[in-house]
Design a protein around this motif. Sequence first.
Motif, PDB file in Angstrom:
ATOM      1  N   PRO A 125       0.788  -1.235   0.000  1.00 24.06           N
ATOM      2  CA  PRO A 125       0.000   0.000   0.000  1.00 24.06           C
ATOM      3  C   PRO A 125       0.816   1.280   0.000  1.00 24.06           C
ATOM      4  CG  PRO A 125      -0.088  -1.053   2.160  1.00 24.06           C
ATOM      5  CD  PRO A 125       0.601  -2.018   1.244  1.00 24.06           C
ATOM      6  N   ASP A 126       1.933   1.315   0.742  1.00 23.47           N
ATOM      7  CA  ASP A 126       2.726   2.539   0.834  1.00 23.47           C
ATOM      8  C   ASP A 126       3.880   2.449  -0.147  1.00 23.47           C
ATOM      9  OD1 ASP A 126       4.175   4.778   1.453  1.00 23.47           O
ATOM     10  OD2 ASP A 126       3.988   4.552   3.617  1.00 23.47           O
ATOM     11  N   ILE A 127       3.717   3.071  -1.307  1.00 28.23           N
ATOM     12  CA  ILE A 127       4.709   2.942  -2.367  1.00 28.23           C
ATOM     13  C   ILE A 127       6.010   3.654  -2.023  1.00 28.23           C
ATOM     14  CG2 ILE A 127       4.018   5.003  -3.664  1.00 28.23           C
ATOM     15  CD1 ILE A 127       4.349   3.345  -6.214  1.00 28.23           C
ATOM     16  N   THR A 128       6.006   4.519  -1.003  1.00 26.39           N
ATOM     17  CA  THR A 128       7.227   5.237  -0.620  1.00 26.39           C
ATOM     18  C   THR A 128       8.053   4.469   0.411  1.00 26.39           C
ATOM     19  OG1 THR A 128       6.155   6.465   1.174  1.00 26.39           O
ATOM     20  CG2 THR A 128       6.055   7.431  -1.035  1.00 26.39           C
ATOM     21  N   ARG A 129       7.533   3.342   0.901  1.00 31.72           N
ATOM     22  CA  ARG A 129       8.258   2.575   1.922  1.00 31.72           C
ATOM     23  C   ARG A 129       8.211   1.079   1.602  1.00 31.72           C
ATOM     24  NH1 ARG A 129       9.538   5.983   6.021  1.00 31.72           N
ATOM     25  NH2 ARG A 129       8.404   7.965   6.072  1.00 31.72           N
ATOM     26  N   VAL A 130       8.437   0.772   0.345  1.00 28.25           N
ATOM     27  CA  VAL A 130       8.368  -0.618  -0.109  1.00 28.25           C
ATOM     28  C   VAL A 130       9.431  -1.473   0.570  1.00 28.25           C
ATOM     29  CG1 VAL A 130       8.700  -2.112  -2.115  1.00 28.25           C
ATOM     30  CG2 VAL A 130       7.308  -0.045  -2.319  1.00 28.25           C
ATOM     31  N   ASN A 131      10.683  -1.021   0.568  1.00 25.50           N
ATOM     32  CA  ASN A 131      11.771  -1.814   1.157  1.00 25.50           C
ATOM     33  C   ASN A 131      11.590  -1.969   2.668  1.00 25.50           C
ATOM     34  OD1 ASN A 131      13.241  -2.247  -1.281  1.00 25.50           O
ATOM     35  ND2 ASN A 131      13.989  -0.144  -1.184  1.00 25.50           N
ATOM     36  N   GLU A 132      11.172  -0.905   3.323  1.00 25.10           N
ATOM     37  CA  GLU A 132      10.971  -0.964   4.775  1.00 25.10           C
ATOM     38  C   GLU A 132       9.846  -1.932   5.128  1.00 25.10           C
ATOM     39  OE1 GLU A 132       9.226   1.977   8.257  1.00 25.10           O
ATOM     40  OE2 GLU A 132      10.295   2.866   6.560  1.00 25.10           O
ATOM     41  N   THR A 133       8.732  -1.856   4.402  1.00 26.97           N
ATOM     42  CA  THR A 133       7.591  -2.730   4.677  1.00 26.97           C
ATOM     43  C   THR A 133       7.935  -4.190   4.437  1.00 26.97           C
ATOM     44  OG1 THR A 133       6.046  -0.962   4.074  1.00 26.97           O
ATOM     45  CG2 THR A 133       5.181  -3.196   4.110  1.00 26.97           C
TER      46      THR A 133
END
Length: 316
Positions: A125-133
Motif C-alpha cells: 500500500p505505501d509505495i514510498t516505503r516498499v523496502n521498509e515494509t
Amino acid sequence: MRKGSSLSERLVWAGSGALVLLIVIPGLVNWASGGPPLPAAFWAVPLGLFLIGVAVLERNIAWIVTQDGILIGEQRPFGQVRKRLIDRRDIVDVRIRKNRFSYPAGFSLACTLVSGDVLISPPLPDITRVNETSARIARLLGHPDAAPVDNPLDADNAEITLGSPASAEVGRVIRTVAPVLAGLCAVPFFVAFWIGEWELALGLLLPLSLIIATALYRYAHRLSGAFWIIRHGEIRIERIALNGQPSADTIKADEVAEIEIDRPSTKSRTFNIRVRLRTGQTFRSPTRYDENGALAVRAEIIRRLNMFADEGEPAG
C-alpha cells in the motif's frame, strides 16, 4: 494488504455494461426480424458483457501477516469468504516483486513455498516505503530482509522523482507529424468543397483542421511531459518550454500553500498530486496513482518540505 474493487465501482461497471446492452438491443431485434445489420453490435455487445463480467467475477483478496504465517482471504461478489492459512514454516523465501503492468511502478511480495508454489501478494500500500515494509514482513515471518529494489519514490532516497526526464525530441516528432494530421483533417474539407457543400466546408471542416494543426504545433513541446525532483525543502520541476528549450522551476517550501490530490479519473480511478502556490499557480504531478499511492506520495512530499501548521498537522 488488499486488492479488489469497492461495491460502488462494481455497480458502475455493471451499470455501464447493462446500459451498453440496452442501447444495442433494439437494433439487434430489428436485425433478427430481417432489418439491416447493426455494425455497432459487433463491439458493443462484447464490451457490455465484459464490463458485467468484470463486476461479477473480480475477486477481493486480503493478506494478513502475523508471526504464525499469512492468512489469505478471498471473496467473489456473490460467494462466501474463502480462507487459507500459510504456516510460516511452509515459506522458504520472501522477496519483492515489481508488478510488470503497473504504471507508475507498483510492488508486491512474492513468497516461495516448500512445495515450489509462489504466492503473489496484493500491491504494497505505501509505495514510498516498499523496502521498509517488506523487511518488516520478512522479519515477522522469521526470514532475512528481502533484497531491496530500486524505487524512485522510496522515502530513504536523497530525492524522489515523479515522471521521466522531459525530452525535446518528443516535441520535434509531434511538430513533424502535425502538418500530416492537419492535411488528413483537411481532406474532408476538399471533398465537401468538391461536391458543392460550401457551408459545411468553410463553416466547420477547414477551421477544424487549422485549429488542430496550430494547437499541435504550438504546444508540441508541452506534450513531452514534466519531471519532478522532490528534495528536502524544495521541488524542482523540469520540462520543455514552448520554444523547445529545457526549463526548470524550483519551488521552495515557503512558497507552497497547499498539497492535495485531485479528483480521481472516472475511467481509471487514479489521482494526480496537486501543488498550489501562494501566488495561485498550480502544478499537477506528471504521473497518476491509485488512492493509496497518491496519499503516500503526498505525505512524503509534505514531509520533505517540512510543512507543518502550528497545530502539528501537515499543511494542505
